[in-house]
Design a protein around this motif. Structure first.
Motif, short mmCIF file in Angstrom:
data_model
loop_
_atom_site.label_atom_id
_atom_site.label_comp_id
_atom_site.label_asym_id
_atom_site.label_seq_id
_atom_site.Cartn_x
_atom_site.Cartn_y
_atom_site.Cartn_z
N MET A 1 0.83 -1.21 0.00
CA MET A 1 0.00 0.00 0.00
C MET A 1 0.87 1.26 0.00
O MET A 1 0.59 2.22 -0.69
N ASN A 2 1.94 1.22 0.80
CA ASN A 2 2.82 2.39 0.86
C ASN A 2 3.46 2.66 -0.49
O ASN A 2 3.64 3.81 -0.90
N ASP A 3 3.83 1.56 -1.19
CA ASP A 3 4.44 1.73 -2.52
C ASP A 3 3.43 2.35 -3.48
O ASP A 3 3.78 3.21 -4.31
N PHE A 4 2.17 1.90 -3.39
CA PHE A 4 1.13 2.44 -4.27
C PHE A 4 0.92 3.94 -4.02
O PHE A 4 0.81 4.74 -4.95
N LEU A 5 0.86 4.32 -2.73
CA LEU A 5 0.67 5.73 -2.39
C LEU A 5 1.85 6.58 -2.86
O LEU A 5 1.67 7.72 -3.30
N THR A 6 3.05 5.99 -2.77
CA THR A 6 4.23 6.71 -3.24
C THR A 6 4.16 6.93 -4.75
O THR A 6 4.45 8.03 -5.25
N ASP A 7 3.76 5.86 -5.47
CA ASP A 7 3.62 5.98 -6.93
C ASP A 7 2.54 7.00 -7.28
O ASP A 7 2.71 7.80 -8.21
N LEU A 8 1.43 6.96 -6.54
CA LEU A 8 0.32 7.88 -6.83
C LEU A 8 0.74 9.33 -6.58
O LEU A 8 0.40 10.23 -7.36
N LYS A 9 1.49 9.55 -5.51
CA LYS A 9 1.98 10.90 -5.22
C LYS A 9 2.88 11.40 -6.33
O LYS A 9 2.80 12.55 -6.76
N GLY A 10 3.76 10.50 -6.83
CA GLY A 10 4.63 10.88 -7.93
C GLY A 10 3.85 11.18 -9.19
O GLY A 10 4.19 12.10 -9.94
N SER A 11 2.77 10.43 -9.41
CA SER A 11 1.96 10.63 -10.60
C SER A 11 1.23 11.97 -10.55
O SER A 11 1.15 12.70 -11.54
N PHE A 12 0.67 12.30 -9.38
CA PHE A 12 0.03 13.61 -9.25
C PHE A 12 1.05 14.74 -9.35
O PHE A 12 0.71 15.86 -9.76
N GLY A 13 2.29 14.42 -8.98
CA GLY A 13 3.35 15.42 -9.12
C GLY A 13 3.60 15.80 -10.57
O GLY A 13 4.06 16.90 -10.86
N ILE A 14 3.28 14.88 -11.49
CA ILE A 14 3.43 15.18 -12.91
C ILE A 14 2.51 16.33 -13.30
O ILE A 14 2.91 17.29 -13.97
N ILE A 15 1.24 16.22 -12.87
CA ILE A 15 0.26 17.27 -13.18
C ILE A 15 0.65 18.59 -12.53
O ILE A 15 0.41 19.67 -13.07
N ALA A 16 1.26 18.50 -11.34
CA ALA A 16 1.64 19.72 -10.62
C ALA A 16 2.84 20.42 -11.25
O ALA A 16 3.09 21.59 -10.95
N ASN A 17 3.56 19.70 -12.11
CA ASN A 17 4.71 20.32 -12.78
C ASN A 17 4.24 21.42 -13.71
O ASN A 17 3.45 21.17 -14.61
N PRO A 18 4.70 22.66 -13.53
CA PRO A 18 4.21 23.78 -14.35
C PRO A 18 4.41 23.56 -15.85
O PRO A 18 3.55 23.92 -16.66
N ASP A 19 5.56 22.99 -16.23
CA ASP A 19 5.84 22.76 -17.64
C ASP A 19 4.86 21.75 -18.25
O ASP A 19 4.37 21.93 -19.37
N VAL A 20 4.60 20.68 -17.50
CA VAL A 20 3.66 19.65 -17.98
C VAL A 20 2.26 20.23 -18.09
O VAL A 20 1.55 20.03 -19.08
N LEU A 21 1.83 20.96 -17.05
CA LEU A 21 0.50 21.55 -17.05
C LEU A 21 0.34 22.54 -18.20
O LEU A 21 -0.70 22.55 -18.88
N GLU A 22 1.36 23.34 -18.43
CA GLU A 22 1.30 24.30 -19.55
C GLU A 22 1.21 23.56 -20.88
O GLU A 22 0.47 23.96 -21.78
N TYR A 23 1.95 22.46 -21.00
CA TYR A 23 1.93 21.67 -22.23
C TYR A 23 0.54 21.07 -22.48
O TYR A 23 0.02 21.10 -23.59
#
Length: 261
Positions: A1-23
């Motif tokens: 479960m901890n690994d899943f939450l870590t992966d999910l946090k990293g995935s949401f971090g993609i959307i939070a990246n300004p460059d990715v969001l702008e793209y």
């Protein structure tokens, strides 16, 4: 479960990246722009096709009716993806300068030409559907409207443009809006040809997700693309498409309710 939450946090971090969001938002802008261009062209071409199929019934004008009928039936009964690839291979593209490509945010004129071909394919396909919608609106206009216009001295062109078409369009506005929703969704087919609209941008980010989800390994950009990356990024695209199309759907329902009242 901890690994899943870590992966999910990293995935949401993609959307939070300004460059990715702008793209991704740039892809959304292109989606709306492409859809708007296709809708405007389709309305114009569809109106001409509908008029030809409905009223070119006598003399040499019958050939126009036959051409319009063949066009409408051909495109309505074949898939959009087919015409995307046909236009990609066979449709000539106008010359494009590097300055114009740079103005649109592209580094290559090839991308602009491919985008032009994709818009042509979407417009050709949607025109056939718009033609049948507009033809239904034309058939809803009472025959007495023609006779009243002729009795007041209006010519055929004036009767069509000033009296018949405005009434026909008003009768089919909810249906036209429904087709606009479909056109926005159909623009996602372009992801197979060009990487400028929202779905293509989403797929491209997914292919490079390991650069943003915390699993980057070395200078060769080797890492892991997690399942959560796919769900988060496609989920973002889902929410954007849903927000746009649901808003339009609410407008359509409200207009239909008011029309019945």
């Amino acid at each position: 479960m901890n690994d899943f939450l870590t992966d999910l946090k990293g995935s949401f971090g993609i959307i939070a990246n300004p460059d990715v969001l702008e793209y991704l938002l740039t892809g959304l802008a292109f989606t709306l722009g492409i859809s708007l261009i296709a809708i405007v062209i389709s309305l114009l071409v569809g109106a001409i096709l509908a008029l030809a199929r409905n009223y070119c019934t006598k003399g040499p004008a019958r050939i126009l009716r036959r051409i319009a009928s063949i066009y409408i039936e051909l495109f309505r009964n074949t898939p959009l993806m087919l015409w995307m690839f046909v236009c990609f291979v066979m449709c000539p593209a106008p010359p494009v300068s590097k300055e114009f490509a740079a103005l649109l945010g592209f580094t290559s004129t090839v991308t602009v030409k491919t985008l032009f071909k994709a818009i042509v394919a979407l417009s050709l396909f949607t025109s056939a559907i718009m033609a049948e919608i507009i033809r239904g609106g034309l058939n809803s206009v009472a025959r007495g409207q023609f006779e009243a216009a002729y009795s007041q001295g209006f010519g055929t062109f004036q009767t069509m443009t000033l009296i018949v078409l405005p009434q026909a369009i008003r009768n089919i506005v909810p249906t036209l809006l429904s087709q606009m929703i479909t056109t926005i969704k159909d623009s996602s087919y372009m992801a197979s040809l060009v990487t400028v609209e929202l779905m293509a941008c989403t797929k491209l980010i997914i292919s490079k997700a390991n650069s943003y989800n915390g699993t980057w390994v070395d200078r060769f950009n080797r890492g892991t693309i997690n399942v959560t990356d796919v769900f988060v990024l496609f989920g973002f695209a889902f929410l954007v498409y849903f927000a746009i199309n649901f808003t339009l759907s609410c407008v359509v329902r409200r207009m239909r309710t008011r029309k019945r009242a």
